[in-house]
Design an enzyme around this catalytic site. Sequence first.
Site, mmCIF file in Angstrom:
data_model
loop_
_atom_site.group_PDB
_atom_site.id
_atom_site.type_symbol
_atom_site.label_atom_id
_atom_site.label_comp_id
_atom_site.label_asym_id
_atom_site.label_seq_id
_atom_site.Cartn_x
_atom_site.Cartn_y
_atom_site.Cartn_z
ATOM 1 N N ASP A 79 3.083 -3.236 -18.946
ATOM 2 C CA ASP A 79 3.876 -2.038 -18.641
ATOM 3 C C ASP A 79 5.333 -2.354 -18.334
ATOM 4 O O ASP A 79 6.251 -1.752 -18.896
ATOM 5 C CB ASP A 79 3.264 -1.283 -17.470
ATOM 6 C CG ASP A 79 2.010 -0.532 -17.878
ATOM 7 O OD1 ASP A 79 1.357 -0.960 -18.841
ATOM 8 O OD2 ASP A 79 1.706 0.476 -17.233
ATOM 9 N N ARG A 160 4.872 -1.208 0.721
ATOM 10 C CA ARG A 160 5.788 -0.488 -0.163
ATOM 11 C C ARG A 160 7.230 -0.422 0.357
ATOM 12 O O ARG A 160 8.168 -0.685 -0.390
ATOM 13 C CB ARG A 160 5.251 0.917 -0.444
ATOM 14 C CG ARG A 160 3.899 0.899 -1.147
ATOM 15 C CD ARG A 160 3.992 0.175 -2.494
ATOM 16 N NE ARG A 160 2.675 -0.022 -3.065
ATOM 17 C CZ ARG A 160 2.013 -1.172 -3.061
ATOM 18 N NH1 ARG A 160 2.558 -2.235 -2.486
ATOM 19 N NH2 ARG A 160 0.831 -1.274 -3.598
ATOM 20 N N ASP A 189 2.227 5.956 -4.552
ATOM 21 C CA ASP A 189 3.183 4.863 -4.466
ATOM 22 C C ASP A 189 4.578 5.277 -4.924
ATOM 23 O O ASP A 189 5.579 4.812 -4.380
ATOM 24 C CB ASP A 189 2.694 3.674 -5.288
ATOM 25 C CG ASP A 189 1.757 2.798 -4.497
ATOM 26 O OD1 ASP A 189 0.779 3.340 -3.956
ATOM 27 O OD2 ASP A 189 1.997 1.591 -4.410
ATOM 28 N N SER A 241 -9.787 -1.688 -9.503
ATOM 29 C CA SER A 241 -8.388 -1.450 -9.207
ATOM 30 C C SER A 241 -8.111 -2.135 -7.877
ATOM 31 O O SER A 241 -8.708 -1.794 -6.862
ATOM 32 C CB SER A 241 -8.151 0.059 -9.110
ATOM 33 O OG SER A 241 -6.882 0.319 -8.560
#
Length: 466
Positions: A79, A160, A189, A241
């Site tokens: 990605d 984050r 996120d 995940s």
Amino acid sequence: MALLSATSLWCCFKVPASGPASSSCWYPQGIHFSSVNAAASIQMALAAEGDTKTTKTKSGGGIRGKLNKVVLAYSGGLDTSVIVPWLRENYDCEVVCFTADVGQGVGEMEGLEAKAKASGASQLVIKDLKEEFVKEYVFPCLRAGAIYERKYLLGTSMARPVIAKAMVDVAREVGADAVSHGCTGKGNDQVRFELTFFALNPKLNVVAPWREWDIKGREDAIEYAKKHNVPVPVTKKSIYSRDRNLWHLSHEGDILEDPANEPKKDMYVMTVDPEEAPEEPEYVEIGIVSGIPVSINGKELSPANLLAVLNELGGRHGIGRVDMVENRLVGMKSRGVYETPGGTILTAAVRELESLTLDRESMQAKDNIALKYAELVYAGRWFDPLRESMDAFMEKITETTTGAVTLKLYKGSLSVASRRSQYSLYRQDISSFEEGSGIYNQADAAGFIRLYGLPIRVRAMLQSGL
């Protein structure tokens, strides 16, 4: 800018084989950012994004407009490798890739700079954020007792803002006018990152390709990469995940999507099966100063090193496994399994020490505020003045939470063996069943009970017609 030695972090977001983009953000080799929707904040982010986009002009620019330089959260996966040429094509900009290390593991840096430049980036900037992450984000949450919905120790949520803050710093250092991430438009996120961008530099443009491009799945991304001569990374795909940092490892997806299914034994990474843990218990002493851990068995360590040692120790004894169904911000429920060995040990140690140093009213007030504190962190509002004000309260209320706690680790269980503090409010001469302190007179209890129970007595008198 000097490149620091660090392992890879940034967004290598999984592209599903078919269908719409996943709501999760992925690391390389199946390690991902677990995500939660945040409708109101997403709307704000999208509105801001609409305000900041430029349009193509006759004087030049990309398909979608013109930006000067963009700092991209980069991992070297499919990605983010595709995002590099996409940014250049659509915004006619220079792309600076950024990789951060918050302790997600080794093995991700090999050939990363070459991959970034082969994709079209001008440079790769690497920052080691492990110490900052633990000291400035993990330990304040630990001191606050911030736990989301009784179980979740906020591993993903705390990471984050430190990463997004570093992106803002890099943008300033290289003179960028925009930042970009690979979070999908379905997850939480994107909110956590962008609220940090807004708080620290509201002038920055934010480009979120998953909210803009026409790529719908993995095959589309591979085709785009080939078209633009981008090396397609080949990685082993995990059925789960996952998100890993120095504080925790989370697992979602596959059989975990049905809460009735027990997790498979081979899913766990950081912790051994408690049934296979050592037959003998192990004791560990945690030294704490003002609510912050500083030592293990009398040896002082840096925040990141202290946590790393406890991760190994706790993992060896199967400590810190949590299986929970949590409420996402948009109302849906999700099931996840977390491994937080070192964090579980530290959380228990701080809590046990507070049982000595905090009085009843202070403890209740702290616990109440901790609930809101955890909600703010979970929702990406780390730089919100409310959280910062709550943190000031936590710092003050834990001034005397200093001492040592010894914990017993045994086959997945954690129990306290010893607590001591120079600021302890516990007095053995008062609490003992033996008389002798002269401070507490048992006869005084009769008057206390009559006054304390007066409302109950009056209500009963009314009901009885007295």
